[in-house]
Design a protein around this motif. Structure first.
Motif, PDB file in Angstrom:
ATOM      1  N   HIS A 105       0.834  -1.210   0.000  1.00 54.56           N
ATOM      2  CA  HIS A 105       0.000   0.000   0.000  1.00 54.56           C
ATOM      3  C   HIS A 105       0.868   1.259   0.000  1.00 54.56           C
ATOM      4  O   HIS A 105       0.554   2.245  -0.698  1.00 54.56           O
ATOM      5  CB  HIS A 105      -0.919   0.005   1.223  1.00 54.56           C
ATOM      6  CG  HIS A 105      -1.844  -1.183   1.285  1.00 54.56           C
ATOM      7  ND1 HIS A 105      -2.414  -1.727   0.162  1.00 54.56           N
ATOM      8  CD2 HIS A 105      -2.287  -1.925   2.338  1.00 54.56           C
ATOM      9  CE1 HIS A 105      -3.184  -2.756   0.523  1.00 54.56           C
ATOM     10  NE2 HIS A 105      -3.115  -2.882   1.821  1.00 54.56           N
ATOM     11  N   LEU A 106       1.951   1.232   0.764  1.00 57.43           N
ATOM     12  CA  LEU A 106       2.844   2.405   0.805  1.00 57.43           C
ATOM     13  C   LEU A 106       3.570   2.579  -0.528  1.00 57.43           C
ATOM     14  O   LEU A 106       3.834   3.710  -0.955  1.00 57.43           O
ATOM     15  CB  LEU A 106       3.839   2.273   1.963  1.00 57.43           C
ATOM     16  CG  LEU A 106       3.210   2.362   3.357  1.00 57.43           C
ATOM     17  CD1 LEU A 106       4.253   2.124   4.435  1.00 57.43           C
ATOM     18  CD2 LEU A 106       2.540   3.724   3.574  1.00 57.43           C
TER      19      LEU A 106
ATOM     20  N   THR B  88       2.185   1.829  -3.388  1.00 51.87           N
ATOM     21  CA  THR B  88       1.143   2.437  -4.216  1.00 51.87           C
ATOM     22  C   THR B  88       1.041   3.935  -3.957  1.00 51.87           C
ATOM     23  O   THR B  88       0.929   4.735  -4.889  1.00 51.87           O
ATOM     24  CB  THR B  88      -0.211   1.765  -3.931  1.00 51.87           C
ATOM     25  OG1 THR B  88      -0.133   0.382  -4.306  1.00 51.87           O
ATOM     26  CG2 THR B  88      -1.339   2.418  -4.705  1.00 51.87           C
ATOM     27  N   LEU B  89       1.075   4.321  -2.682  1.00 52.21           N
ATOM     28  CA  LEU B  89       0.975   5.735  -2.333  1.00 52.21           C
ATOM     29  C   LEU B  89       2.193   6.520  -2.807  1.00 52.21           C
ATOM     30  O   LEU B  89       2.088   7.715  -3.112  1.00 52.21           O
ATOM     31  CB  LEU B  89       0.805   5.881  -0.820  1.00 52.21           C
ATOM     32  CG  LEU B  89      -0.540   5.384  -0.275  1.00 52.21           C
ATOM     33  CD1 LEU B  89      -0.511   5.314   1.247  1.00 52.21           C
ATOM     34  CD2 LEU B  89      -1.675   6.282  -0.744  1.00 52.21           C
TER      35      LEU B  89
ATOM     36  N   PRO C 116      -5.127   1.682   0.629  1.00 42.75           N
ATOM     37  CA  PRO C 116      -4.355   2.887   0.285  1.00 42.75           C
ATOM     38  C   PRO C 116      -5.189   4.167   0.348  1.00 42.75           C
ATOM     39  O   PRO C 116      -4.716   5.185   0.847  1.00 42.75           O
ATOM     40  CB  PRO C 116      -3.879   2.593  -1.144  1.00 42.75           C
ATOM     41  CG  PRO C 116      -3.847   1.112  -1.234  1.00 42.75           C
ATOM     42  CD  PRO C 116      -5.000   0.642  -0.410  1.00 42.75           C
TER      43      PRO C 116
ATOM     44  N   LEU D 291      -6.986   8.250  -5.344  1.00 40.18           N
ATOM     45  CA  LEU D 291      -5.901   8.867  -4.581  1.00 40.18           C
ATOM     46  C   LEU D 291      -5.641  10.292  -5.072  1.00 40.18           C
ATOM     47  O   LEU D 291      -5.369  11.194  -4.274  1.00 40.18           O
ATOM     48  CB  LEU D 291      -4.622   8.037  -4.699  1.00 40.18           C
ATOM     49  CG  LEU D 291      -4.660   6.607  -4.148  1.00 40.18           C
ATOM     50  CD1 LEU D 291      -3.315   5.921  -4.371  1.00 40.18           C
ATOM     51  CD2 LEU D 291      -5.039   6.587  -2.677  1.00 40.18           C
TER      52      LEU D 291
END
Length: 557
Positions: free
Chosen positions: A270-271, A273-274, A347, A394
């Motif tokens: 997830h990090l 992805t961010l 995310p 996002l």
């Protein structure tokens, strides 16, 4: 390209392993006639894996305009030189899935010449892949024969094995995707060429089944299995300067105590992805090490302390399922998100908490996020499409768009219609999310019955899937076809305790009705209000449950 490795055994017999890069046009040709040896595992891929396969191949084709090759993994086989008979020791999942893909493409094709070409990937003088005897007839009827991928099983789905259901469901998923707007005929034609000419596997071959199995068993038995979390930990901490490793390990272990190994590795993803805001084919630890410059003094420790640990704390808060039962809205919504998918939405949730504190806006965001994730899952969206939707979301969070105005949280007519179509499916009970939908519908009626578990909560088919010839059910369902057409629909399903399910069994409606009426589950209590159970009532209840679910999500049917 082919490599041969030879060694002198104690008996003086040469042991030979041949390793070769094989394009699919050769793999699915008269060069190989695959059979499954007795020790081969059953076909276990489900729609998530088949969807990822199709998406990844299509993405690779489009990224290079069909010019770059695509590697589909490794096969271990037993095959004598110059002979087509091939025991598929390892790689069954991929070969069967590719067979499904070629079969569906064949049956969607209108050009006779291309149909013949595609059929040649599935069968030559005989079928290219001979499954175990128990699966052979099903594969022939529903996959390998021309036109077979449009044929639905006449038997009760519950009478099929899990492997047969996987084949049928994956086949149907591919047919739905490949007949949709994203795959017009010209794209399917390009895909056929790309699969044939540019996609390849590595085939490791020996001349004997038992020898191949010995190699595979030795590899599995001597390999030290690390969890994905452990592997990432060792890789990342090894990169940081030696003097910082103890501090990094301490932060890591404190986070692992909060989350557990599975969520630790997921959080790294997830990090990533961010950080990247796009999908990646690289291992997570490589992307993170590059993105956060782990080899620079202080960078790795800074990531763990200032990025990873706060995110772990936020995720741990979202994972506290016990909080979902105390009446507070936000924990309840995050709990419902976990029911349908534990990771896809994380995310967006992490970024939201990082950027926003307003409680009303936060609750609205999570309610809309829950609706989006459930609808994409029910609609059967391609996994890549789901991930891309979250990536776009996002961007809206970054731009501080109000949840009420976030376009990526809106439910389009196409998404609504696809989800409604699956909810109306005559084989709804075979969908992997059927039990979770029943739980969510029950919640819309004011009761969370808990997860479907054999020992505590079961799915009951009101109209039984089989009953005696003189049963009262014959009044409204006189034929086996009518039972198949209605027994698997959403409107025919309810929830019962295992004991009540056993009591209900195949007895007539008049005798079942009191069991539903006194059930502890509101979903069953309400259906007991019906005077009779007919095809029209099943269809009507299907629409009622869809309307109930959609009303809860503020979606017009």
């Amino acid at each position: 390209m082919s490599t041969r490795v030879e060694g002198e055994g104690r008996s003086g017999v040469h042991e030979v392993i041949s390793v070769k890069v094989v394009p699919l046009k050769e793999l699915f040709s008269d060069v190989y006639e695959f059979r499954l040896p007795y020790f081969q595992r059953a076909y276990a891929w489900q729609t998530a894996e088949i969807g990822r396969l199709l998406s990844d191949i299509t993405q690779a084709m489009r990224a290079s305009d069909g010019k770059r090759g695509y590697f589909l993994g490794k096969l271990m086989v037993a095959k004598k030189q110059g002979q087509p008979e091939t025991a598929l020791v390892d790689g069954h999942q991929r070969v069967m899935s590719l067979t499904l893909l070629f079969a569906v493409l064949r049956d969607l094709e209108s050009n006779p010449a291309l149909q013949i070409r595609l059929n040649d990937f599935v069968r030559g003088n005989s079928v290219r892949l001979k499954p175990q005897d128990a699966m052979a007839l099903s594969c022939e009827r529903f996959v390998q024969t021309p036109g077979a991928t449009a044929v639905e099983p006449e038997d009760d789905l519950d009478l099929l094995s899990e492997t047969e259901r996987n084949v049928i469901e994956n086949r149907n998923y591919l047919r739905t995707e490949l007949s949709g707007a994203d795959y017009p005929p010209e794209v399917r034609h390009a895909l056929v060429t790309y699969l044939s000419e540019r996609c390849c596997v590595i085939v490791a071959s020996v001349e004997d089944d038992e020898e191949a199995w010995s190699f595979l068993r030795t590899e599995e038995e001597t390999r030290v299995d690390f969890s994905k979390s452990d592997r990432a930990k060792f890789s990342l901490i090894a990169i940081v300067p030696p003097g910082e490793r103890a501090a990094c390990q301490k932060v890591w272990e404190s986070c692992e105590a909060l989350l557990g190994a599975a969520d630790m590795h997921a959080l790294l993803g997830h990090l990533r992805t961010l950080k990247r805001r796009r999908s990646s084919g690289k291992p997570i630890e490589i992307d993170l090490a590059e993105g956060y410059k782990f080899n620079s003094p202080g960078a790795g420790l800074s990531f763990l302390e200032n990025q990873f640990k706060p995110a772990a704390e936020r995720l741990a808060m979202l994972r506290k399922s016990s909080e979902g039962r105390d009446g507070r809205p936000l924990p309840a919504v995050s709990e419902r998100l976990k029911w349908i998918d534990p990771q896809l939405w994380v995310p967006a949730a992490l970024l939201w908490f990082e950027r926003n504190q307003d409680p009303d806006e936060t609750l609205l965001f999570f309610r809309k996020l829950e609706r989006l994730i459930w609808m994409m899952k029910i609609a059967g969206f391609d996994p890549t499409k789901q991930s891309n939707r979250i990536l776009q979301l996002l961007g809206e969070i970054d731009r501080t768009v109000s949840p009420a105005k976030m376009r990526e949280l809106e439910i389009t007519n196409a998404l609504r219609d696809a989800a409604a179509s699956n909810l109306r499916s005559p084989t709804f009970d075979a969908k992997h999310y059927s039990g979770r939908v029943l739980r969510r519908v029950s919640l819309s009626l004011g009761q969370d019955p808990g997860p479907i578990e054999r020992t505590t909560l079961t799915i009951e088919h009101v109209l039984p899937r089989g009953f005696a010839p003189k049963s009262g059910w014959r009044t409204h369902f006189p034929s086996a076809r009518s039972v198949r057409d209605y027994s698997h629909r959403l409107g025919n399903l309810t929830l019962l305790s295992p004991e009540d399910n056993q009591r209900a069994d195949t007895i007539d409606w008049a005798d079942k009705r009191p069991i539903f009426a006194r059930s502890q589950y509101v979903l069953s209590q309400k259906l007991a209000e019906a005077e009779s159970w007919t095809p029209a009532r099943i269809l009507e209840r299907t629409e009622e449950l869809i309307a109930l679910l959609f009303k809860d999500w503020d979606i017009k049917v």
